[in-house]
Scaffold this motif. Structure first.
Motif, PDB file in Angstrom:
ATOM      1  N   SER A 119       0.835  -1.193   0.000  1.00 56.00           N
ATOM      2  CA  SER A 119       0.000   0.000   0.000  1.00 56.00           C
ATOM      3  C   SER A 119       0.869   1.242   0.000  1.00 56.00           C
ATOM      4  CB  SER A 119      -0.908   0.025   1.231  1.00 56.00           C
ATOM      5  OG  SER A 119      -1.674   1.222   1.242  1.00 56.00           O
ATOM      6  N   GLY A 120       0.597   2.125  -0.927  1.00 55.98           N
ATOM      7  CA  GLY A 120       1.314   3.391  -1.012  1.00 55.98           C
ATOM      8  C   GLY A 120       0.766   4.444  -0.076  1.00 55.98           C
ATOM      9  N   SER A 121      -0.162   4.062   0.771  1.00 55.82           N
ATOM     10  CA  SER A 121      -0.722   4.977   1.750  1.00 55.82           C
ATOM     11  C   SER A 121      -0.469   4.418   3.144  1.00 55.82           C
ATOM     12  CB  SER A 121      -2.224   5.151   1.532  1.00 55.82           C
ATOM     13  OG  SER A 121      -2.773   5.981   2.532  1.00 55.82           O
ATOM     14  N   VAL A 122      -0.017   5.280   4.029  1.00 57.00           N
ATOM     15  CA  VAL A 122       0.292   4.819   5.384  1.00 57.00           C
ATOM     16  C   VAL A 122      -0.688   5.379   6.418  1.00 57.00           C
ATOM     17  CG1 VAL A 122       2.715   4.425   4.864  1.00 57.00           C
ATOM     18  CG2 VAL A 122       2.006   6.664   5.714  1.00 57.00           C
ATOM     19  N   ARG A 123      -1.708   6.115   5.972  1.00 59.68           N
ATOM     20  CA  ARG A 123      -2.628   6.721   6.928  1.00 59.68           C
ATOM     21  C   ARG A 123      -3.625   5.702   7.449  1.00 59.68           C
ATOM     22  NH1 ARG A 123      -7.781   7.858   5.420  1.00 59.68           N
ATOM     23  NH2 ARG A 123      -8.254   7.698   3.215  1.00 59.68           N
ATOM     24  N   ASP A 124      -4.132   5.959   8.649  1.00 56.23           N
ATOM     25  CA  ASP A 124      -5.199   5.136   9.207  1.00 56.23           C
ATOM     26  C   ASP A 124      -6.430   5.280   8.321  1.00 56.23           C
ATOM     27  OD1 ASP A 124      -3.594   4.459  11.371  1.00 56.23           O
ATOM     28  OD2 ASP A 124      -4.401   6.026  12.666  1.00 56.23           O
ATOM     29  N   GLY A 125      -7.136   4.185   8.101  1.00 50.86           N
ATOM     30  CA  GLY A 125      -8.347   4.223   7.293  1.00 50.86           C
ATOM     31  C   GLY A 125      -8.078   4.364   5.807  1.00 50.86           C
ATOM     32  N   SER A 126      -6.895   4.025   5.361  1.00 55.53           N
ATOM     33  CA  SER A 126      -6.504   4.174   3.961  1.00 55.53           C
ATOM     34  C   SER A 126      -7.384   3.351   3.021  1.00 55.53           C
ATOM     35  CB  SER A 126      -5.048   3.737   3.797  1.00 55.53           C
ATOM     36  OG  SER A 126      -4.744   3.484   2.445  1.00 55.53           O
ATOM     37  N   LEU A 127      -7.857   3.984   1.949  1.00 58.11           N
ATOM     38  CA  LEU A 127      -8.621   3.279   0.922  1.00 58.11           C
ATOM     39  C   LEU A 127      -7.747   2.258   0.216  1.00 58.11           C
ATOM     40  CD1 LEU A 127     -10.480   6.319  -0.679  1.00 58.11           C
ATOM     41  CD2 LEU A 127     -11.403   4.668   0.961  1.00 58.11           C
ATOM     42  N   ASN A 128      -6.464   2.583   0.028  1.00 57.78           N
ATOM     43  CA  ASN A 128      -5.542   1.675  -0.658  1.00 57.78           C
ATOM     44  C   ASN A 128      -5.256   0.443   0.180  1.00 57.78           C
ATOM     45  OD1 ASN A 128      -4.599   3.113  -3.261  1.00 57.78           O
ATOM     46  ND2 ASN A 128      -4.759   4.687  -1.692  1.00 57.78           N
ATOM     47  N   THR A 129      -5.107   0.636   1.470  1.00 57.38           N
ATOM     48  CA  THR A 129      -4.914  -0.506   2.362  1.00 57.38           C
ATOM     49  C   THR A 129      -6.187  -1.344   2.405  1.00 57.38           C
ATOM     50  OG1 THR A 129      -3.273   0.733   3.625  1.00 57.38           O
ATOM     51  CG2 THR A 129      -4.259  -1.189   4.707  1.00 57.38           C
ATOM     52  N   ALA A 130      -7.356  -0.703   2.397  1.00 51.06           N
ATOM     53  CA  ALA A 130      -8.623  -1.434   2.357  1.00 51.06           C
ATOM     54  C   ALA A 130      -8.739  -2.253   1.075  1.00 51.06           C
ATOM     55  CB  ALA A 130      -9.802  -0.475   2.485  1.00 51.06           C
ATOM     56  N   ALA A 131      -8.278  -1.700  -0.037  1.00 51.18           N
ATOM     57  CA  ALA A 131      -8.309  -2.446  -1.299  1.00 51.18           C
ATOM     58  C   ALA A 131      -7.464  -3.706  -1.184  1.00 51.18           C
ATOM     59  CB  ALA A 131      -7.815  -1.564  -2.444  1.00 51.18           C
ATOM     60  N   LEU A 132      -6.289  -3.585  -0.572  1.00 49.09           N
ATOM     61  CA  LEU A 132      -5.420  -4.752  -0.426  1.00 49.09           C
ATOM     62  C   LEU A 132      -5.978  -5.750   0.585  1.00 49.09           C
ATOM     63  CD1 LEU A 132      -1.962  -3.008  -0.683  1.00 49.09           C
ATOM     64  CD2 LEU A 132      -3.171  -4.314  -2.441  1.00 49.09           C
ATOM     65  N   VAL A 183     -15.517  -4.724  -5.306  1.00 53.53           N
ATOM     66  CA  VAL A 183     -15.107  -6.104  -5.060  1.00 53.53           C
ATOM     67  C   VAL A 183     -14.935  -6.841  -6.393  1.00 53.53           C
ATOM     68  CG1 VAL A 183     -15.754  -8.303  -3.982  1.00 53.53           C
ATOM     69  CG2 VAL A 183     -16.139  -6.143  -2.764  1.00 53.53           C
ATOM     70  N   ALA A 184     -15.847  -6.610  -7.328  1.00 54.35           N
ATOM     71  CA  ALA A 184     -15.747  -7.253  -8.650  1.00 54.35           C
ATOM     72  C   ALA A 184     -14.490  -6.801  -9.386  1.00 54.35           C
ATOM     73  CB  ALA A 184     -16.990  -6.952  -9.478  1.00 54.35           C
ATOM     74  N   ALA A 185     -14.161  -5.514  -9.328  1.00 51.97           N
ATOM     75  CA  ALA A 185     -12.945  -5.019  -9.986  1.00 51.97           C
ATOM     76  C   ALA A 185     -11.703  -5.648  -9.369  1.00 51.97           C
ATOM     77  CB  ALA A 185     -12.879  -3.494  -9.900  1.00 51.97           C
ATOM     78  N   LEU A 186     -11.687  -5.759  -8.045  1.00 55.32           N
ATOM     79  CA  LEU A 186     -10.544  -6.371  -7.365  1.00 55.32           C
ATOM     80  C   LEU A 186     -10.481  -7.871  -7.643  1.00 55.32           C
ATOM     81  CD1 LEU A 186     -10.673  -4.377  -4.025  1.00 55.32           C
ATOM     82  CD2 LEU A 186      -9.056  -4.088  -5.920  1.00 55.32           C
ATOM     83  N   ASP A 187     -11.634  -8.499  -7.762  1.00 55.70           N
ATOM     84  CA  ASP A 187     -11.691  -9.910  -8.130  1.00 55.70           C
ATOM     85  C   ASP A 187     -11.078 -10.111  -9.520  1.00 55.70           C
ATOM     86  OD1 ASP A 187     -13.705 -12.505  -8.956  1.00 55.70           O
ATOM     87  OD2 ASP A 187     -12.927 -12.410  -6.901  1.00 55.70           O
ATOM     88  N   GLY A 188     -11.380  -9.212 -10.443  1.00 59.01           N
ATOM     89  CA  GLY A 188     -10.793  -9.275 -11.781  1.00 59.01           C
ATOM     90  C   GLY A 188      -9.287  -9.079 -11.753  1.00 59.01           C
ATOM     91  N   LEU A 189      -8.818  -8.199 -10.885  1.00 54.59           N
ATOM     92  CA  LEU A 189      -7.382  -7.970 -10.720  1.00 54.59           C
ATOM     93  C   LEU A 189      -6.698  -9.236 -10.196  1.00 54.59           C
ATOM     94  CD1 LEU A 189      -5.203  -5.603 -10.726  1.00 54.59           C
ATOM     95  CD2 LEU A 189      -5.644  -5.539  -8.272  1.00 54.59           C
ATOM     96  N   VAL A 190      -7.325  -9.899  -9.231  1.00 46.51           N
ATOM     97  CA  VAL A 190      -6.797 -11.165  -8.720  1.00 46.51           C
ATOM     98  C   VAL A 190      -6.752 -12.194  -9.840  1.00 46.51           C
ATOM     99  CG1 VAL A 190      -7.292 -13.104  -7.169  1.00 46.51           C
ATOM    100  CG2 VAL A 190      -7.435 -10.757  -6.312  1.00 46.51           C
ATOM    101  N   ASP A 191      -7.835 -12.303 -10.632  1.00 46.70           N
ATOM    102  CA  ASP A 191      -7.861 -13.242 -11.762  1.00 46.70           C
ATOM    103  C   ASP A 191      -6.704 -12.986 -12.724  1.00 46.70           C
ATOM    104  OD1 ASP A 191     -10.105 -14.646 -10.955  1.00 46.70           O
ATOM    105  OD2 ASP A 191     -11.494 -13.475 -12.198  1.00 46.70           O
ATOM    106  N   ALA A 192      -6.495 -11.727 -13.077  1.00 39.49           N
ATOM    107  CA  ALA A 192      -5.428 -11.386 -14.022  1.00 39.49           C
ATOM    108  C   ALA A 192      -4.059 -11.747 -13.454  1.00 39.49           C
ATOM    109  CB  ALA A 192      -5.487  -9.899 -14.364  1.00 39.49           C
ATOM    110  N   THR A 193      -3.873 -11.523 -12.171  1.00 42.79           N
ATOM    111  CA  THR A 193      -2.592 -11.844 -11.531  1.00 42.79           C
ATOM    112  C   THR A 193      -2.372 -13.351 -11.513  1.00 42.79           C
ATOM    113  OG1 THR A 193      -2.798  -9.850 -10.187  1.00 42.79           O
ATOM    114  CG2 THR A 193      -1.193 -11.500  -9.462  1.00 42.79           C
ATOM    115  N   LEU A 194      -3.386 -14.106 -11.129  1.00 45.61           N
ATOM    116  CA  LEU A 194      -3.258 -15.561 -11.094  1.00 45.61           C
ATOM    117  C   LEU A 194      -3.073 -16.142 -12.492  1.00 45.61           C
ATOM    118  CD1 LEU A 194      -5.911 -16.422  -8.362  1.00 45.61           C
ATOM    119  CD2 LEU A 194      -3.413 -16.348  -8.123  1.00 45.61           C
TER     120      LEU A 194
END
Length: 185
Positions: A2-15, A161-172
């Motif tokens: 995560s490129g964000s270190v703040r509490d409640g980070s959207l980027n950390t939530a995505a990960l 969630v669907a977009a992140l699921d697609g990202l996981v699919d592409a990575t795998l």
């Protein structure tokens, strides 16, 4: 990462959401994160021999990984400084860095209307220059606020969630096409 270190980070939530997706599908996946705040500012003078302990640890984690997923906010149209600093450390030594040949998927998240998408070209350019292998996937740029995150720190909105699921699919899929890489970590 995560490129964000703040509490409640959207980027950390995505990960965290990516970890949840992987856990649902394949409970055996290890998904360590890196504490980017532990890394000192990049200094070539300090990058002699093994380097600082936190850098050795980060390089070891990245080297052992089959793939990386990086999420960053956009700070003035670019990736965050803490992420750029980490990539500077991870990209050395030149030609034998922890990033060389590593499949890397990227995404951005921001409360802004573009979801930080303007940071992605620079991030991809730095990764390619460092020898990483960007995972081909549709652009994921999450536009959301903290109200879209569950108490567990994951995204609730089905489209995210669907977009992140697609990202996981592409990575795998990328890993399955590169057998030597998928057996390395």
């Amino acid at each position: 990462m995560s490129g964000s270190v703040r509490d409640g980070s959207l980027n950390t939530a995505a990960l965290c959401t990516v970890r949840e997706i992987l856990g649902r599908r394949h409970g055996s996946f290890a998904t360590p994160g890196l504490d980017l705040t532990a890394l000192p500012y990049y200094d070539q003078n300090a990058d002699r021999g093994p380097g600082p302990d936190a850098v050795c640890t980060a390089r070891g984690v990245v080297s052992a990984a089959d793939a990386l997923i990086i999420s960053t906010p956009s700070y003035n149209g670019a990736m965050s400084g803490v992420l750029k600093n980490a990539l500077d450390w991870l990209s050395r030594p030149w030609g034998a860095s922890a990033l060389t040949g590593k499949p890397v998927a990227v995404l951005t998240a921001s409360t802004g209307r573009t979801g930080g998408a303007d940071a992605q070209p620079e991030l991809l350019r730095v990764l390619e220059r460092a020898g990483a292998f960007p995972v081909a996937h549709p652009k994921v740029a999450i536009t959301a606020g903290e109200e879209m995150i569950s108490a567990a720190g994951t995204f609730l909105r089905p489209s995210v969630v669907a977009a992140l699921d697609g990202l996981v699919d592409a990575t795998l899929t990328t890993l399955s096409r590169q057998p030597a890489l998928s057996q390395a970590g």
